[in-house]
Design a protein around this motif. Structure first.
Motif, PDB file in Angstrom:
ATOM      1  N   GLU A   8       0.824  -1.202   0.000  1.00 38.78           N
ATOM      2  CA  GLU A   8       0.000   0.000   0.000  1.00 38.78           C
ATOM      3  C   GLU A   8       0.868   1.266   0.000  1.00 38.78           C
ATOM      4  O   GLU A   8       0.545   2.253  -0.672  1.00 38.78           O
ATOM      5  CB  GLU A   8      -0.928   0.008   1.214  1.00 38.78           C
ATOM      6  CG  GLU A   8      -2.001  -1.060   1.197  1.00 38.78           C
ATOM      7  CD  GLU A   8      -1.499  -2.419   1.625  1.00 38.78           C
ATOM      8  OE1 GLU A   8      -2.177  -3.425   1.344  1.00 38.78           O
ATOM      9  OE2 GLU A   8      -0.413  -2.485   2.247  1.00 38.78           O
ATOM     10  N   GLU A  11       2.152   1.849  -3.468  1.00 43.98           N
ATOM     11  CA  GLU A  11       1.102   2.380  -4.332  1.00 43.98           C
ATOM     12  C   GLU A  11       0.903   3.876  -4.085  1.00 43.98           C
ATOM     13  O   GLU A  11       0.719   4.664  -5.028  1.00 43.98           O
ATOM     14  CB  GLU A  11      -0.205   1.629  -4.096  1.00 43.98           C
ATOM     15  CG  GLU A  11      -0.196   0.196  -4.619  1.00 43.98           C
ATOM     16  CD  GLU A  11      -1.458  -0.558  -4.250  1.00 43.98           C
ATOM     17  OE1 GLU A  11      -2.238  -0.047  -3.401  1.00 43.98           O
ATOM     18  OE2 GLU A  11      -1.672  -1.658  -4.792  1.00 43.98           O
ATOM     19  N   MET A  12       0.938   4.293  -2.821  1.00 41.79           N
ATOM     20  CA  MET A  12       0.750   5.709  -2.501  1.00 41.79           C
ATOM     21  C   MET A  12       1.934   6.546  -2.973  1.00 41.79           C
ATOM     22  O   MET A  12       1.764   7.651  -3.492  1.00 41.79           O
ATOM     23  CB  MET A  12       0.515   5.878  -0.994  1.00 41.79           C
ATOM     24  CG  MET A  12      -0.876   5.413  -0.562  1.00 41.79           C
ATOM     25  SD  MET A  12      -1.299   5.874   1.151  1.00 41.79           S
ATOM     26  CE  MET A  12      -0.459   4.591   2.036  1.00 41.79           C
ATOM     27  N   ASP A  13       3.138   6.010  -2.802  1.00 40.65           N
ATOM     28  CA  ASP A  13       4.328   6.722  -3.303  1.00 40.65           C
ATOM     29  C   ASP A  13       4.281   6.858  -4.817  1.00 40.65           C
ATOM     30  O   ASP A  13       4.542   7.931  -5.379  1.00 40.65           O
ATOM     31  CB  ASP A  13       5.602   5.972  -2.899  1.00 40.65           C
ATOM     32  CG  ASP A  13       5.950   6.161  -1.433  1.00 40.65           C
ATOM     33  OD1 ASP A  13       5.371   7.061  -0.794  1.00 40.65           O
ATOM     34  OD2 ASP A  13       6.797   5.405  -0.921  1.00 40.65           O
ATOM     35  N   TYR A  15       1.710   6.817  -6.794  1.00 39.16           N
ATOM     36  CA  TYR A  15       0.655   7.756  -7.189  1.00 39.16           C
ATOM     37  C   TYR A  15       1.150   9.195  -7.036  1.00 39.16           C
ATOM     38  O   TYR A  15       0.931  10.044  -7.917  1.00 39.16           O
ATOM     39  CB  TYR A  15      -0.586   7.517  -6.332  1.00 39.16           C
ATOM     40  CG  TYR A  15      -1.795   8.307  -6.766  1.00 39.16           C
ATOM     41  CD1 TYR A  15      -2.754   7.743  -7.606  1.00 39.16           C
ATOM     42  CD2 TYR A  15      -1.998   9.616  -6.323  1.00 39.16           C
ATOM     43  CE1 TYR A  15      -3.877   8.469  -8.000  1.00 39.16           C
ATOM     44  CE2 TYR A  15      -3.107  10.349  -6.707  1.00 39.16           C
ATOM     45  CZ  TYR A  15      -4.043   9.767  -7.549  1.00 39.16           C
ATOM     46  OH  TYR A  15      -5.140  10.495  -7.934  1.00 39.16           O
ATOM     47  N   THR A  16       1.806   9.469  -5.922  1.00 35.93           N
ATOM     48  CA  THR A  16       2.305  10.824  -5.675  1.00 35.93           C
ATOM     49  C   THR A  16       3.349  11.225  -6.714  1.00 35.93           C
ATOM     50  O   THR A  16       3.347  12.359  -7.217  1.00 35.93           O
ATOM     51  CB  THR A  16       2.914  10.910  -4.262  1.00 35.93           C
ATOM     52  OG1 THR A  16       1.921  10.541  -3.309  1.00 35.93           O
ATOM     53  CG2 THR A  16       3.395  12.318  -3.955  1.00 35.93           C
ATOM     54  N   VAL A 220       2.977  13.203   0.832  1.00 39.54           N
ATOM     55  CA  VAL A 220       2.140  12.156   0.232  1.00 39.54           C
ATOM     56  C   VAL A 220       0.762  12.291   0.873  1.00 39.54           C
ATOM     57  O   VAL A 220       0.621  12.047   2.077  1.00 39.54           O
ATOM     58  CB  VAL A 220       2.709  10.749   0.480  1.00 39.54           C
ATOM     59  CG1 VAL A 220       1.752   9.685  -0.064  1.00 39.54           C
ATOM     60  CG2 VAL A 220       4.087  10.603  -0.154  1.00 39.54           C
ATOM     61  N   THR A 222      -2.637  11.696   2.555  1.00 41.63           N
ATOM     62  CA  THR A 222      -3.195  10.500   3.187  1.00 41.63           C
ATOM     63  C   THR A 222      -4.514  10.081   2.556  1.00 41.63           C
ATOM     64  O   THR A 222      -4.977   8.960   2.769  1.00 41.63           O
ATOM     65  CB  THR A 222      -3.400  10.746   4.687  1.00 41.63           C
ATOM     66  OG1 THR A 222      -4.223  11.912   4.859  1.00 41.63           O
ATOM     67  CG2 THR A 222      -2.075  10.969   5.394  1.00 41.63           C
ATOM     68  N   ILE A 224      -4.968   9.513  -0.493  1.00 39.89           N
ATOM     69  CA  ILE A 224      -4.706   8.697  -1.686  1.00 39.89           C
ATOM     70  C   ILE A 224      -5.289   7.298  -1.539  1.00 39.89           C
ATOM     71  O   ILE A 224      -5.740   6.694  -2.510  1.00 39.89           O
ATOM     72  CB  ILE A 224      -3.186   8.616  -1.965  1.00 39.89           C
ATOM     73  CG1 ILE A 224      -2.697   9.951  -2.539  1.00 39.89           C
ATOM     74  CG2 ILE A 224      -2.857   7.494  -2.928  1.00 39.89           C
ATOM     75  CD1 ILE A 224      -1.213   9.993  -2.804  1.00 39.89           C
ATOM     76  N   GLY A 225      -5.293   6.796  -0.306  1.00 36.29           N
ATOM     77  CA  GLY A 225      -5.840   5.457  -0.082  1.00 36.29           C
ATOM     78  C   GLY A 225      -7.257   5.328  -0.596  1.00 36.29           C
ATOM     79  O   GLY A 225      -7.638   4.313  -1.179  1.00 36.29           O
TER      80      GLY A 225
END
Length: 522
Positions: A8, A11-13, A15-16, A220, A222, A224-225
């Motif tokens: 996870e 994925e967030m990194d 996306y950013t 990043v 939060t 985004i999740g």
């Protein structure tokens, strides 16, 4: 606040970096800056009292090492000469980590490499250090830590408790998904992590190694999740508890705040149902009836004038299936029933539970202790029940329910709780050093509190009573579990500061909960 695993976080990194357009080198710079700020904040008194502060930064070959080079450079900028040790071949550095290595070297700052220095040299610097920073392995650890890193971690851990050891993102050697430590891990005094706490902070060995933890913003988002449709476990906070607690109208009376029924007890376990009922009464339930075997009725009655008592037929100190007939007039009076504290194992236990289920309607049930074991062969009754059910198993009880081992449960606490709750359409509070809450929809919550002060018989019975009390006062099963779990753990932590970790009793926990409720709701 949510927690996340390695997948996870990646994925967030990604996306950013790729969708929002914020380069990874910027995120790494932000991470290093946040760590330096925390070092300054948490060691301010020590730093101000010394004319010279030695800080050793241990750097690995991955992104965690890239953070380390930023930390070393920023420490120099803050006036603290740092000793940066590169523990990997510099040729292994790539991407953003390689960029920050180059920036560090272009500044002409010193770096010590294991290729040029011995472990004895490192040992000497660690001994002279005032602060040690772990930026060795990060969140990518899978399996045992190999040499020479394992030996270096052992060298660092010699100073655990003696000097600050700051871990970057996660202590090296701790699996960020499972919390498992295969052979060795950094024993951090503080872990400075980014975006979210990692699942491994709260699972298996993790709580023993992370120390105090702090989440830092590195840009990043939060949220985004949600955009990635990722269901992350939520960390229970005091603010969350405040929003989950029952609302108590000033004009309320005992009928306003519900009638809870506690069924349990046996010849050898007199105290358990009493603790559950007392916890329910002292945390707001308007009325509490305790239904116990007739043979222990005199002992319970003598000690609990605040409770309503219902003696039930028993045999050799255990309830018999026919006892359910005595319960029938009581059932319509209560919407919340706790079943199991102190009931113990007896041959007709499954028959007793079957008889009870045949008389229930839609009451909310909290099934605990030996009643959980009785449900093992009656899981269809659980699944078919029209009301809400909360199960509160410890790992051994969970293993019996799933016909597996305690080791398997502990290795997969999040998945085990989630899978069981979804399969049977119930709520699960999986006990342990860091309790896990799972809902029928698959939502997960992690309680980040608790320690050995709860390691006494009766502690679990108090938790059951707290859940029952909040249910009786009208909140949802989830809100009752969130509030009860948090208050239970935090009360023990606070009481231990005054009474020692050795001396906290179940009744102390009840008293502590009342103090916390007063503070939270003021």
């Amino acid at each position: 606040m949510f927690s996340a695993g390695q997948k996870e976080m990646k994925e967030m990194d990604d996306y950013t970096i790729n969708r929002l357009g914020l380069p990874g080198v910027v995120l790494m710079e932000n991470a290093g800056v946040r760590v330096v700020e925390e070092i300054m904040r948490t060691t301010a008194k020590m730093i101000s009292s010394k004319s010279h502060t030695n800080i050793v930064v241990l750097v690995g070959g991955g992104n965690n090492g890239g953070d380390g080079f930023v930390i070393g450079r920023r420490l120099v900028d803050a006036g603290f000469p740092s000793h940066v040790w590169l523990l990997a071949d510099k040729d292994r550095l790539k991407g953003d980590a390689k960029t920050h290595y180059d920036v560090y070297m272009n500044r002409g700052l010193p770096v010590y490499s294991l290729h040029d220095h011995s472990l004895d040299d490192l040992q000497q610097q660690l001994t002279q250090a005032d602060i040690i920073v772990d930026a060795i392995l990060g969140t990518g650890v899978r399996g045992a830590v190999r040499e020479p890193i394992a030996e270096i971690i052992s060298m660092v851990n010699q100073f655990s408790g003696e000097k600050p050891i700051i871990a970057v993102d996660i202590p090296s050697g701790v699996n960020s998904d499972t919390g498992k430590v295969e052979n060795i891990a950094i024993q951090a005094s503080k872990t400075v992590t980014f975006v979210c706490p990692k699942n491994g902070f709260f699972l298996q060995d993790g709580p023993r190694y992370v120390g105090e933890w702090k989440v830092c913003d590195i840009s990043v988002p939060t949220t985004i999740g949600n955009q990635l449709n990722t269901k992350l476990p939520e960390i229970i906070t005091e603010q969350k508890v405040n929003a989950s607690l029952p609302k108590r109208p000033p004009h309320g009376h005992k009928g306003t705040f519900g009638h809870a029924l506690v069924i349990g007890g046996s010849r050898h376990f007199v105290g358990a149902p009493m603790y559950t009922a007392k916890a329910a009464f002292h945390t707001g339930a308007g009325l509490v009836t305790i239904a116990i075997p007739d043979s222990i009725y005199p002992m319970i009655a003598a000690q609990n004038p605040e409770l309503l008592l219902l003696p039930l037929p028993d045999e050799a100190g255990h309830l018999i299936p026919e006892a359910v007939d005595t319960l029938i007039p009581q059932l319509p009076k209560t919407g919340t029933i706790a079943i199991g504290p102190g009931m113990s194992q007896f041959s007709s236990g499954q028959m007793w539970l079957e008889a009870l289920f045949s008389k229930l309607d839609t009451q909310t049930l909290v099934i605990d202790a030996d009643a959980i074991s009785f449900t093992r062969h009656r899981l269809q009754d659980i699944q078919d029940y029209k009301g809400d059910i909360i199960l509160t198993p410890h790992p051994g009880e969970m293993a019996r329910l799933m016909d597996t081992t305690v080791a398997e449960v502990e290795a997969n606490r999040l998945d085990v709780a989630k899978t069981f709750a979804q399969k049977y359409g119930i709520y699960v509070l999986l006990k342990g050093h860091r309790p896990i809450i799972a809902t029928p929809s698959g939502t997960l919550y992690i309680n980040p509190h608790g320690h050995d002060a709860l390691g006494k018989g009766g502690s679990g019975d108090i938790l059951t009573g707290l859940i029952t009390a909040f249910l009786a006062q009208g909140v949802s099963p989830l809100d009752a579990m969130i509030s009860a779990s948090y208050l239970h753990a935090r009360s023990a932590e606070e009481k231990a500061k005054k009474l020692s970790h050795f001396g906290v009793t179940p009744m102390d926990v009840i008293d502590g909960v009342k103090v916390l409720l007063n503070r939270i709701t003021s």
